[in-house]
Scaffold this motif. Sequence first.
Motif, PDB file in Angstrom:
ATOM      1  N   TYR A 168       0.810  -1.222   0.000  1.00 53.94           N
ATOM      2  CA  TYR A 168       0.000   0.000   0.000  1.00 53.94           C
ATOM      3  C   TYR A 168       0.843   1.272   0.000  1.00 53.94           C
ATOM      4  CZ  TYR A 168      -4.007  -3.016   1.028  1.00 53.94           C
ATOM      5  OH  TYR A 168      -4.983  -3.972   0.964  1.00 53.94           O
ATOM      6  N   ARG A 169       2.167   1.136  -0.137  1.00 54.13           N
ATOM      7  CA  ARG A 169       2.993   2.345  -0.206  1.00 54.13           C
ATOM      8  C   ARG A 169       2.624   3.146  -1.441  1.00 54.13           C
ATOM      9  NH1 ARG A 169       9.047   1.462   2.091  1.00 54.13           N
ATOM     10  NH2 ARG A 169       8.426   0.434   4.006  1.00 54.13           N
ATOM     11  N   PRO A 170       2.826   4.418  -1.535  1.00 58.90           N
ATOM     12  CA  PRO A 170       3.442   5.274  -0.528  1.00 58.90           C
ATOM     13  C   PRO A 170       2.462   5.697   0.574  1.00 58.90           C
ATOM     14  CG  PRO A 170       2.822   6.583  -2.413  1.00 58.90           C
ATOM     15  CD  PRO A 170       2.491   5.156  -2.752  1.00 58.90           C
ATOM     16  N   SER A 227      12.124   4.170   9.953  1.00 52.17           N
ATOM     17  CA  SER A 227      10.868   4.458   9.268  1.00 52.17           C
ATOM     18  C   SER A 227      11.105   5.504   8.186  1.00 52.17           C
ATOM     19  CB  SER A 227       9.829   4.966  10.260  1.00 52.17           C
ATOM     20  OG  SER A 227      10.053   6.334  10.507  1.00 52.17           O
ATOM     21  N   CYS A 228      10.183   5.532   7.228  1.00 50.95           N
ATOM     22  CA  CYS A 228      10.306   6.475   6.121  1.00 50.95           C
ATOM     23  C   CYS A 228      10.426   7.904   6.612  1.00 50.95           C
ATOM     24  CB  CYS A 228       9.103   6.357   5.206  1.00 50.95           C
ATOM     25  SG  CYS A 228       8.970   4.745   4.433  1.00 50.95           S
ATOM     26  N   ARG A 229       9.828   8.178   7.766  1.00 51.64           N
ATOM     27  CA  ARG A 229       9.832   9.562   8.236  1.00 51.64           C
ATOM     28  C   ARG A 229      11.218   9.958   8.727  1.00 51.64           C
ATOM     29  NH1 ARG A 229       4.500  10.637  11.141  1.00 51.64           N
ATOM     30  NH2 ARG A 229       3.807  10.210   9.010  1.00 51.64           N
ATOM     31  N   LYS A 256      14.124   8.350   7.656  1.00 49.01           N
ATOM     32  CA  LYS A 256      15.089   8.288   6.556  1.00 49.01           C
ATOM     33  C   LYS A 256      14.504   7.423   5.457  1.00 49.01           C
ATOM     34  CE  LYS A 256      19.993   7.070   5.813  1.00 49.01           C
ATOM     35  NZ  LYS A 256      19.884   6.014   4.804  1.00 49.01           N
ATOM     36  N   CYS A 257      14.489   7.956   4.265  1.00 49.38           N
ATOM     37  CA  CYS A 257      13.967   7.186   3.130  1.00 49.38           C
ATOM     38  C   CYS A 257      14.891   6.019   2.835  1.00 49.38           C
ATOM     39  CB  CYS A 257      13.869   8.086   1.907  1.00 49.38           C
ATOM     40  SG  CYS A 257      13.565   7.176   0.386  1.00 49.38           S
ATOM     41  N   ALA A 258      14.299   4.845   2.669  1.00 46.83           N
ATOM     42  CA  ALA A 258      15.100   3.655   2.413  1.00 46.83           C
ATOM     43  C   ALA A 258      15.196   3.340   0.923  1.00 46.83           C
ATOM     44  CB  ALA A 258      14.507   2.468   3.176  1.00 46.83           C
ATOM     45  N   SER A 259      14.739   4.251   0.099  1.00 47.65           N
ATOM     46  CA  SER A 259      14.765   4.067  -1.361  1.00 47.65           C
ATOM     47  C   SER A 259      14.118   2.755  -1.776  1.00 47.65           C
ATOM     48  CB  SER A 259      16.201   4.099  -1.888  1.00 47.65           C
ATOM     49  OG  SER A 259      16.822   5.270  -1.484  1.00 47.65           O
ATOM     50  N   CYS A 260      12.849   2.633  -1.437  1.00 46.32           N
ATOM     51  CA  CYS A 260      12.168   1.365  -1.694  1.00 46.32           C
ATOM     52  C   CYS A 260      11.769   1.203  -3.150  1.00 46.32           C
ATOM     53  CB  CYS A 260      10.945   1.227  -0.802  1.00 46.32           C
ATOM     54  SG  CYS A 260       9.609   2.347  -1.249  1.00 46.32           S
ATOM     55  N   GLY A 261      11.855   2.282  -3.908  1.00 52.25           N
ATOM     56  CA  GLY A 261      11.508   2.146  -5.318  1.00 52.25           C
ATOM     57  C   GLY A 261      10.280   2.949  -5.715  1.00 52.25           C
ATOM     58  N   ILE A 262       9.556   3.452  -4.719  1.00 53.91           N
ATOM     59  CA  ILE A 262       8.350   4.226  -5.023  1.00 53.91           C
ATOM     60  C   ILE A 262       8.707   5.491  -5.791  1.00 53.91           C
ATOM     61  CG2 ILE A 262       6.435   5.535  -4.006  1.00 53.91           C
ATOM     62  CD1 ILE A 262       5.854   2.817  -3.240  1.00 53.91           C
ATOM     63  N   GLY A 263       9.796   6.099  -5.387  1.00 56.03           N
ATOM     64  CA  GLY A 263      10.270   7.277  -6.115  1.00 56.03           C
ATOM     65  C   GLY A 263       9.342   8.463  -6.006  1.00 56.03           C
ATOM     66  N   GLY A 264       9.129   9.114  -7.118  1.00 55.84           N
ATOM     67  CA  GLY A 264       8.422  10.396  -7.143  1.00 55.84           C
ATOM     68  C   GLY A 264       7.034  10.388  -6.549  1.00 55.84           C
ATOM     69  N   ALA A 265       6.386   9.217  -6.505  1.00 56.89           N
ATOM     70  CA  ALA A 265       5.020   9.168  -5.998  1.00 56.89           C
ATOM     71  C   ALA A 265       4.979   9.323  -4.485  1.00 56.89           C
ATOM     72  CB  ALA A 265       4.372   7.845  -6.404  1.00 56.89           C
ATOM     73  N   CYS A 266       6.142   9.318  -3.858  1.00 53.17           N
ATOM     74  CA  CYS A 266       6.155   9.331  -2.394  1.00 53.17           C
ATOM     75  C   CYS A 266       6.453  10.709  -1.852  1.00 53.17           C
ATOM     76  CB  CYS A 266       7.187   8.345  -1.869  1.00 53.17           C
ATOM     77  SG  CYS A 266       7.230   8.294  -0.086  1.00 53.17           S
ATOM     78  N   SER A 267       5.597  11.201  -0.967  1.00 53.40           N
ATOM     79  CA  SER A 267       5.811  12.536  -0.417  1.00 53.40           C
ATOM     80  C   SER A 267       6.672  12.478   0.833  1.00 53.40           C
ATOM     81  CB  SER A 267       4.475  13.188  -0.105  1.00 53.40           C
ATOM     82  OG  SER A 267       3.764  12.375   0.788  1.00 53.40           O
ATOM     83  N   GLU A 268       6.717  11.344   1.491  1.00 56.02           N
ATOM     84  CA  GLU A 268       7.561  11.211   2.680  1.00 56.02           C
ATOM     85  C   GLU A 268       9.035  11.399   2.303  1.00 56.02           C
ATOM     86  OE1 GLU A 268       6.855  10.535   6.062  1.00 56.02           O
ATOM     87  OE2 GLU A 268       4.856  11.116   5.389  1.00 56.02           O
ATOM     88  N   ARG A 269       9.351  10.952   1.095  1.00 54.19           N
ATOM     89  CA  ARG A 269      10.722  10.928   0.632  1.00 54.19           C
ATOM     90  C   ARG A 269      11.400  12.284   0.726  1.00 54.19           C
ATOM     91  NH1 ARG A 269      12.984   9.648  -5.082  1.00 54.19           N
ATOM     92  NH2 ARG A 269      11.593  11.375  -5.546  1.00 54.19           N
ATOM     93  N   LYS A 270      10.611  13.343   0.508  1.00 54.63           N
ATOM     94  CA  LYS A 270      11.211  14.678   0.458  1.00 54.63           C
ATOM     95  C   LYS A 270      11.559  15.197   1.845  1.00 54.63           C
ATOM     96  CE  LYS A 270       8.306  15.632  -3.481  1.00 54.63           C
ATOM     97  NZ  LYS A 270       6.994  15.099  -3.085  1.00 54.63           N
TER      98      LYS A 270
HETATM   99  S1  SF4 Z   1      10.223   6.068  -1.149  1.00 49.43           S
HETATM  100 FE1  SF4 Z   1       8.738   6.616   0.412  1.00 49.43          FE
HETATM  101  S2  SF4 Z   1       7.846   4.656   1.002  1.00 49.43           S
HETATM  102 FE2  SF4 Z   1       9.727   4.178  -0.080  1.00 49.43          FE
HETATM  103  S3  SF4 Z   1      11.278   4.042   1.570  1.00 49.43           S
HETATM  104 FE3  SF4 Z   1      11.349   6.151   0.783  1.00 49.43          FE
HETATM  105  S4  SF4 Z   1      10.000   7.256   2.158  1.00 49.43           S
HETATM  106 FE4  SF4 Z   1       9.490   5.078   2.445  1.00 49.43          FE
END
Ligand code: SF4
Lengths: 210, 607
Positions: B276-278, B588-590, B592-606
């Motif tokens: 269910y990410r992002p 957790s994503c909040r 540090k982003c773990a670069s799971c592959g979601i990329g641009g669709a993820c707002s937590e990443r920024k």
């Molecule tokens: S891209 Fe988003 S969901 Fe994926 S690891 Fe980074 S912060 Fe988490």
Amino acid sequence: MNEKSKPMRVFFKKTGRAKFISHLDLQRTMQRALKRAGLPVWETEGFNPHIYITFALPLSLGIESTCESFDIKIIEDIQADEIREKLNAALNEDLHIIAVAEPVYKHTEIIKAEYEIAVENAEKFAEFMSQNEIIITKKTKKGEAQIDLKPLIELRGIEGEKVVLILPAGNEFNVNPMQVTSAFSAFVGEELQARITRTAVFCVDGEAFI
Amino acid sequence: MYKEKLEIILPNVQKPARYIGGEINSIHKEKSKIDVRFAFCFPETYDIGMSHLGMKILYSLKNNVDNYWCERVFMHLPDMAEEMRKNSILLYGLESLEPIRDFDFIGFTLQYELTYTNVLAMLDLAGLPVLAKERTDTHPLVIGGGPCVCNPEPLADFFDLFVIGEGEEVNLELMKLYEKCKKEKKSKAEFIEKAAEIEGIYVPSLYETTYKNDGRIEKITPEKKVKKRIIKNLNEAFTPEIFVVPFCEIVHDRAISEILRGCIRGCRFCQAGFIYRPYRERSEGKILGNIKSLCENTGYDEVSLSSLSTGDYKEIENLLKILTDYTNKNSINLSLPSMRIDSFNDEILQQVKSVRKSGLTFAPEAGTQRLRDIINKNITEDDILRGCKIAFEGGYTSVKLYFMLGLPEETDEDIEGIKILVEKIIELFYNTPERNKSKAISISVTLSTFIPKPFTPFEFEPQLSREEIIRKRKYLLSILKNKKVKISWSDYNASILEAALARGDRRLGKVILKAWQSGCQLDGWDEHFNFEKWEKAFSDCGLDMSFYANRKREYDEITPWSMLNMLVSREFLIEENKRAHDMKTTPSCREKCASCGIGGACSERKI
Ligand code: SF4
């Protein structure tokens, strides 16, 4: 309880699909309808408050009715008509509010109810009633008892496929019309399909329950 | 229309109200004005299905289009199914009471692997061939969606197409395309071919799988991947403002409002946490507005917040304040499922308590810190004890704890860890002066068996054998003997079947068919589940349940679901699997982003 609270009796029909709503479920359904309608009704106090509602006479699952009623308590001035309209807007045609009025009789004064029974072989009903006795087994609190239905059935008429009769009703002693139709089925010797509608509820002196 | 026939048979079945429809807020339309009819099938009973938010969303969404009519259909219990057969009633929609065989779409939501035989039972009761290839242009399209379709392969034989990911947009796109094709008198095959071009639509008949001699997959062709659909902005996603209000009691008879989607945590066993990410949030204003309209439109006096982890909502305290202001004023109960123990604080407890005091539920999942690190359940013993202390001070006297047995790298020390943790909680209770002294503490420990799922870092892991699970459970029972503790566990048979179906390939279609033909259905119900029949179905098809459930996969093995792109990358899952075995946690994503592959669709990443 609120000083100003005033009891109100709501008369409604329970027809069509709604006849499969059990008594307990009907109570919840009406409480939610009262909530949706935003009516000023009294709620019980305490840990888990809920809308006060009490039904006159339970109706068995599968039976329709044109004369059901429940009582609520109103805590603000509101016209009966407004209650009716708002509740109808919150319900559907299978649960239709007919009238709202201040109660006249107490629930405990109910003694009889009238039923219309559309049943196959209705023409044999007179014959059925002409038996010396109609013995059935009735479940009571103490187990099973044999009772004679015949003196309890007040036959009002047979018109075509329809039988109209009056049966004892109320808290004290109640006869379920399904017991009559199953006895009738047994008499005819086949499983008969019956469609039962409660059409009136009466009090001690034969007055309609209002 | 079956109304009259139903009136005759319904008095003979249990809880007839669930089979008659016509509930308040159910949608009735005039048939002559409808271009596309959709049967939304939930392959579980009414009581369970009607509690489900996803169904309510799609029901309202489709019915909001004037010329579409979506009806609800649920699994019938044996008493009703028998009455229907005797009286030649085919499976019908609860709104029109007409057979769904005449609809355009039959859509199943697949929430749980042990409902697969129910799908077959429902198709059959609808008077349809269960196999997609045996259905013709005169039959409705049978489509599937929901979390289980992240590995749709075991069901490939029965479905025309699957919706991958979130359904809000793609369902309407699909129906629109269908409406157009219907007007142009296109064949079913032509429609399906066009539908396959929509992003998020997977058509199994367009793919082929070949196998190696050892049973593993050799190749899946074509290589084209189907990418899951997501709704970018949750504030703009369709939200139902009205729910059908059931007449009879259902499992969760209340309003539900979704506050967030996705999860920032990354617990390595949890499928929902990855598929269910992002992570996305709905604004406080939207949530309050939604709750108000739902309560006003339904008359419900209970509302629950839907999320994978309520405490992760950024402004959770503020949100709860806003919501309780409304719910308290209107005597509505607010319930907060899915609270993580580490987000549990005094203020939140006060909010929860002010409305309803129910038991507390926590899921440490593993008994030691070492194992919790391996599964990336980033909570510490201190978090757990602190959460319990707050609860005890607030008057709670019962705690429910969930643990898994059979996790990767688990040893007997981890089992002892469960006992030690439970004893510490009991001790803490008696050392809390503010506790409720009129009652003894009661702890209930629920043990489930770890089930490796696709699209998780543990998708490579074997499920532990029956013997080992039983040994571990017995070991725990032998060391954790305390009258204040009640231990219960799930049935291994159901777990191994779930594990096999979850990571199964296309060949399992035959097994499911055989199992159903031999009488399996309602497998999720203890009283209906027949494991022997399933075992026989597997062996009749020359397949082995443990090949699917108990076998370790190498990182380079081709998985049955590899034609799907769930946005989370395989490299990330492999990396996370390695980190697990190295006992490394991932923040957790909040944090540090773990670069799971979601990329641009993820707002937590920024952040
Ligand atoms: S891209 Fe988003 S969901 Fe994926 S690891 Fe980074 S912060 Fe988490």
